[in-house]
Design a protein around this motif. Sequence first.
Motif, short mmCIF file in Angstrom:
data_model
loop_
_atom_site.label_atom_id
_atom_site.label_comp_id
_atom_site.label_asym_id
_atom_site.label_seq_id
_atom_site.Cartn_x
_atom_site.Cartn_y
_atom_site.Cartn_z
N SER A 1 0.97 3.86 -3.04
CA SER A 1 0.32 5.09 -2.96
C SER A 1 1.27 6.24 -3.47
O SER A 1 0.89 7.40 -3.70
CB SER A 1 0.07 5.39 -1.29
N GLU A 2 2.64 5.87 -3.07
CA GLU A 2 3.43 6.77 -3.53
C GLU A 2 4.02 6.99 -5.40
O GLU A 2 4.05 8.08 -5.77
CB GLU A 2 4.84 6.30 -2.87
N LYS A 3 3.76 5.66 -5.72
CA LYS A 3 4.20 5.58 -7.11
C LYS A 3 3.24 5.60 -8.26
O LYS A 3 3.59 6.16 -9.27
CB LYS A 3 5.00 4.28 -7.36
N ASP B 1 0.66 6.74 -10.53
CA ASP B 1 0.07 8.09 -11.33
C ASP B 1 -1.32 7.87 -12.12
O ASP B 1 -1.59 8.83 -12.88
CB ASP B 1 1.17 8.63 -12.09
N TYR C 1 0.76 -1.25 0.07
CA TYR C 1 0.10 0.13 -0.04
C TYR C 1 0.81 1.19 0.09
O TYR C 1 0.65 2.19 -0.97
CB TYR C 1 -0.81 -0.28 1.28
N PRO C 2 1.63 1.44 0.85
CA PRO C 2 2.72 2.41 0.79
C PRO C 2 3.31 2.68 -0.51
O PRO C 2 3.38 4.11 -1.12
CB PRO C 2 3.64 2.40 1.97
N LYS C 3 4.04 1.75 -1.06
CA LYS C 3 4.43 2.04 -2.59
C LYS C 3 3.48 2.42 -3.65
O LYS C 3 3.88 3.26 -4.35
CB LYS C 3 5.38 0.69 -2.91
#
Length: 337
Positions: free
Chosen positions: A235-237, A239, A231-233
Motif C-alpha cells: 500500500s505504501e510502496k 506506484d 499489505y501495508p508495505k
Amino acid sequence: MLKKLLILLLIPFILCACEKKTKEEITFSSWGSVTEVRIINKIISDFEHENPDIKVNFLHIPQNYFQKIHLLFASSQAPDVIFINNLYLPVYASRLEDLSNFAAKNSYYPESLRALSYNGRLLAVPRDVSTLVFYRNRDLISTTPVNLDEFMQVLKSAPEYGVSYERNVYYMFPYVMTMGEDIYNPDKSLQFYKNLEGRFAPTPADIGSLTQAQMFLDGKIGLYLSGRWMYPKISEKADFDWDVITFPGIVPLDASGWAISADSKHKEQAKKFVNYLSSPKSSEYFLNTGLVVPARIETSQKIDNKVFLDAIAGARAIPVDKDYRKTIDKMNKQFFE
C-alpha cells in the motif's frame, strides 16, 4: 485513645500490604514487530488497570522464538500464556491446557479453531488467520482467473513475468491442494509448479539480489503470491494500479493464538488474561495494524479489503504433526536444491 488512633492510622498500610501479598503475577510470551509489541503493551496496561490483583510480565522473544520456548518448557519455566501458531502446536500439545470449553468459540472462524486443535482438543484461542492471496499489478494483468486453466491463459498473455515463484513448498501448497494431491506427496502438482519458473516466473538469476516482493513493486511481476502481512508495505510502496484477488483454487490456512501452559500455577489468572487478549476490543487493536486478519468473525468484517475474507472461504488448515518442520525442511531440500 492514642492506641486506637494509631490503629486507625495503620489500617490503610495494613490493607495495602495485604493487597501486595495477594497480587498474582503471570508471564506472557510472544514474538512480534515493533507495532505489535506496542499494542501488546497497551493491552497489558489496560488489563492490569481493570484487574489490579494481576500483574502480567511480558516476555518478548523477537528471534528464535520456539527454540527459546522449548528451552523454557525443558527447564520447567514455561510462560503461563504463550502465543503460538498451528505449525508448532503439536510439538507442545501435551504441555498445553485444554481450552475446548472456551465460551466464545462460536465467535471465531471454524477453520481457525480446527487449525489450533490437536487430537480433538482446542489448545489455543485464535488471534488471527493467515492465507495466501495474489497481489495483482493491473497494468500487467487485468483478468481474474477462477481456475488453474484460466490462470495459465493469463500467464501466457502477461507482458512481463506472470507470477511470483518461491523455492519453498509453502508457496507450492496452493497448487498441490487445488489439484487434489497430498501436500506431503505431490506428483503432477510438483511438476506443474516447477514448470512455472523460467517460463512464467523469474529465476534466481533474473532476480539477483532482489526479492519476489521487490520485483513486484518494481513492476516486473503480474501476480505476487503472499499474505496479509505484505499489505501495508505494498500500500505504501506500489506506484502502479494494483489490487488483491483470491488464488484460483484452495490455499493453506494457518492460525495463531494464545495458549496456556498446563503447568501454570496461575491458570485462572491466565484464562482471564487470554479472555482479555481475545476480546473484541483487543482484536480490533490487532486489526488496525493492517498486518493480520482477525480470527474473530465480527472484528474481521471491519477489514479494509474483503478479499482477505473471501480467501478464508477457499482455505484449508494444513494438517501438521510434531515433525512438520523437519518434513518441510526435507521437502524443500529434495525439491528445490
